[in-house]
Design a protein around this motif. Structure first.
Motif, PDB file in Angstrom:
ATOM      1  N   MET A 194       0.822  -1.180   0.000  1.00  0.00           N
ATOM      2  CA  MET A 194       0.000   0.000   0.000  1.00  0.00           C
ATOM      3  C   MET A 194       0.872   1.252   0.000  1.00  0.00           C
ATOM      4  O   MET A 194       0.541   2.230  -0.660  1.00  0.00           O
ATOM      5  CB  MET A 194      -0.928  -0.015   1.215  1.00  0.00           C
ATOM      6  N   ALA A 195       1.976   1.205   0.728  1.00  0.00           N
ATOM      7  CA  ALA A 195       2.864   2.375   0.766  1.00  0.00           C
ATOM      8  C   ALA A 195       3.374   2.720  -0.629  1.00  0.00           C
ATOM      9  O   ALA A 195       3.449   3.896  -0.988  1.00  0.00           O
ATOM     10  CB  ALA A 195       4.027   2.126   1.718  1.00  0.00           C
ATOM     11  N   ALA A 196       3.693   1.720  -1.417  1.00  0.00           N
ATOM     12  CA  ALA A 196       4.176   1.972  -2.782  1.00  0.00           C
ATOM     13  C   ALA A 196       3.094   2.641  -3.634  1.00  0.00           C
ATOM     14  O   ALA A 196       3.391   3.548  -4.426  1.00  0.00           O
ATOM     15  CB  ALA A 196       4.634   0.673  -3.430  1.00  0.00           C
ATOM     16  N   LYS A 197       1.862   2.231  -3.455  1.00  0.00           N
ATOM     17  CA  LYS A 197       0.756   2.854  -4.197  1.00  0.00           C
ATOM     18  C   LYS A 197       0.559   4.304  -3.756  1.00  0.00           C
ATOM     19  O   LYS A 197       0.318   5.181  -4.588  1.00  0.00           O
ATOM     20  CB  LYS A 197      -0.530   2.061  -3.990  1.00  0.00           C
ATOM     21  N   HIS A 198       0.663   4.551  -2.463  1.00  0.00           N
ATOM     22  CA  HIS A 198       0.549   5.916  -1.965  1.00  0.00           C
ATOM     23  C   HIS A 198       1.675   6.790  -2.514  1.00  0.00           C
ATOM     24  O   HIS A 198       1.448   7.929  -2.921  1.00  0.00           O
ATOM     25  CB  HIS A 198       0.571   5.944  -0.434  1.00  0.00           C
ATOM     26  N   PHE A 199       2.886   6.256  -2.530  1.00  0.00           N
ATOM     27  CA  PHE A 199       4.031   7.006  -3.051  1.00  0.00           C
ATOM     28  C   PHE A 199       3.809   7.369  -4.520  1.00  0.00           C
ATOM     29  O   PHE A 199       4.007   8.517  -4.921  1.00  0.00           O
ATOM     30  CB  PHE A 199       5.325   6.198  -2.893  1.00  0.00           C
ATOM     31  N   ALA A 200       3.387   6.411  -5.302  1.00  0.00           N
ATOM     32  CA  ALA A 200       3.142   6.659  -6.734  1.00  0.00           C
ATOM     33  C   ALA A 200       2.043   7.710  -6.914  1.00  0.00           C
ATOM     34  O   ALA A 200       2.164   8.607  -7.759  1.00  0.00           O
ATOM     35  CB  ALA A 200       2.771   5.362  -7.436  1.00  0.00           C
ATOM     36  N   LEU A 208       0.266  12.390  -9.678  1.00  0.00           N
ATOM     37  CA  LEU A 208      -0.111  13.798  -9.621  1.00  0.00           C
ATOM     38  C   LEU A 208       0.464  14.578 -10.806  1.00  0.00           C
ATOM     39  O   LEU A 208      -0.166  15.493 -11.315  1.00  0.00           O
ATOM     40  CB  LEU A 208       0.357  14.439  -8.314  1.00  0.00           C
ATOM     41  N   VAL A 209       1.636  14.207 -11.245  1.00  0.00           N
ATOM     42  CA  VAL A 209       2.232  14.868 -12.416  1.00  0.00           C
ATOM     43  C   VAL A 209       1.380  14.594 -13.650  1.00  0.00           C
ATOM     44  O   VAL A 209       1.084  15.501 -14.432  1.00  0.00           O
ATOM     45  CB  VAL A 209       3.683  14.398 -12.640  1.00  0.00           C
ATOM     46  N   ILE A 242       6.054  19.209  -7.839  1.00  0.00           N
ATOM     47  CA  ILE A 242       5.014  18.231  -7.499  1.00  0.00           C
ATOM     48  C   ILE A 242       5.640  16.980  -6.893  1.00  0.00           C
ATOM     49  O   ILE A 242       5.175  16.473  -5.864  1.00  0.00           O
ATOM     50  CB  ILE A 242       4.180  17.871  -8.735  1.00  0.00           C
ATOM     51  N   ILE A 243       6.697  16.477  -7.506  1.00  0.00           N
ATOM     52  CA  ILE A 243       7.344  15.260  -6.999  1.00  0.00           C
ATOM     53  C   ILE A 243       7.987  15.517  -5.645  1.00  0.00           C
ATOM     54  O   ILE A 243       7.854  14.707  -4.717  1.00  0.00           O
ATOM     55  CB  ILE A 243       8.349  14.709  -8.022  1.00  0.00           C
ATOM     56  N   THR A 244       8.664  16.655  -5.482  1.00  0.00           N
ATOM     57  CA  THR A 244       9.313  16.977  -4.210  1.00  0.00           C
ATOM     58  C   THR A 244       8.289  17.071  -3.084  1.00  0.00           C
ATOM     59  O   THR A 244       8.488  16.510  -2.002  1.00  0.00           O
ATOM     60  CB  THR A 244      10.094  18.297  -4.323  1.00  0.00           C
ATOM     61  N   GLU A 245       7.181  17.761  -3.328  1.00  0.00           N
ATOM     62  CA  GLU A 245       6.139  17.878  -2.310  1.00  0.00           C
ATOM     63  C   GLU A 245       5.496  16.516  -2.022  1.00  0.00           C
ATOM     64  O   GLU A 245       5.171  16.207  -0.884  1.00  0.00           O
ATOM     65  CB  GLU A 245       5.084  18.895  -2.723  1.00  0.00           C
ATOM     66  N   GLY A 246       5.314  15.703  -3.054  1.00  0.00           N
ATOM     67  CA  GLY A 246       4.763  14.365  -2.858  1.00  0.00           C
ATOM     68  C   GLY A 246       5.650  13.502  -1.978  1.00  0.00           C
ATOM     69  O   GLY A 246       5.174  12.788  -1.094  1.00  0.00           O
ATOM     70  N   VAL A 247       6.951  13.589  -2.206  1.00  0.00           N
ATOM     71  CA  VAL A 247       7.905  12.839  -1.379  1.00  0.00           C
ATOM     72  C   VAL A 247       7.855  13.342   0.060  1.00  0.00           C
ATOM     73  O   VAL A 247       7.838  12.553   1.008  1.00  0.00           O
ATOM     74  CB  VAL A 247       9.333  12.935  -1.951  1.00  0.00           C
ATOM     75  N   ARG A 248       7.799  14.661   0.236  1.00  0.00           N
ATOM     76  CA  ARG A 248       7.741  15.231   1.576  1.00  0.00           C
ATOM     77  C   ARG A 248       6.500  14.748   2.331  1.00  0.00           C
ATOM     78  O   ARG A 248       6.577  14.316   3.481  1.00  0.00           O
ATOM     79  CB  ARG A 248       7.740  16.763   1.497  1.00  0.00           C
ATOM     80  N   LEU A 270       6.871  11.019   3.229  1.00  0.00           N
ATOM     81  CA  LEU A 270       7.762  10.807   4.367  1.00  0.00           C
ATOM     82  C   LEU A 270       7.115  11.231   5.673  1.00  0.00           C
ATOM     83  O   LEU A 270       7.296  10.563   6.701  1.00  0.00           O
ATOM     84  CB  LEU A 270       9.087  11.552   4.155  1.00  0.00           C
ATOM     85  N   CYS A 271       6.351  12.302   5.656  1.00  0.00           N
ATOM     86  CA  CYS A 271       5.636  12.726   6.874  1.00  0.00           C
ATOM     87  C   CYS A 271       4.629  11.658   7.316  1.00  0.00           C
ATOM     88  O   CYS A 271       4.470  11.390   8.499  1.00  0.00           O
ATOM     89  CB  CYS A 271       4.912  14.045   6.640  1.00  0.00           C
ATOM     90  N   ALA A 272       3.976  11.056   6.344  1.00  0.00           N
ATOM     91  CA  ALA A 272       2.954  10.053   6.656  1.00  0.00           C
ATOM     92  C   ALA A 272       3.549   8.723   7.109  1.00  0.00           C
ATOM     93  O   ALA A 272       2.982   8.053   7.969  1.00  0.00           O
ATOM     94  CB  ALA A 272       2.056   9.829   5.443  1.00  0.00           C
ATOM     95  N   TYR A 273       4.677   8.343   6.538  1.00  0.00           N
ATOM     96  CA  TYR A 273       5.220   7.011   6.798  1.00  0.00           C
ATOM     97  C   TYR A 273       6.442   6.961   7.693  1.00  0.00           C
ATOM     98  O   TYR A 273       6.889   5.881   8.056  1.00  0.00           O
ATOM     99  CB  TYR A 273       5.524   6.303   5.467  1.00  0.00           C
TER     100      TYR A 273
END
Length: 50
Positions: A1-7, A13-14, A32-38, A41-44
């Motif tokens: 599930m984490a991999a799906k959330h990351f994608a 989003l891109v 977009i990618i930088t904010e998505g990673v941030r 990481l906050c969530a996981y």
């Protein structure tokens, strides 16, 4: 599930920007990618104990 959330928070989003399909420049894509990673990481990230 984490991999799906990351994608979803990064690459999907891109690709799913309304009205901007194929028109995002490199800087917009990076943001977009930088904010998505941030957010991912906050969530996981392990929770710090006080």
């Amino acid at each position: 599930m984490a991999a799906k959330h990351f994608a979803a928070l990064t690459f999907l989003l891109v690709f799913n920007q309304p009205g901007k399909i194929g028109t995002l420049d490199e800087e917009q894509t990076k943001n977009i990618i930088t904010e998505g990673v941030r957010v991912f990481l906050c969530a996981y990230a392990p929770q710090r104990k006080s």
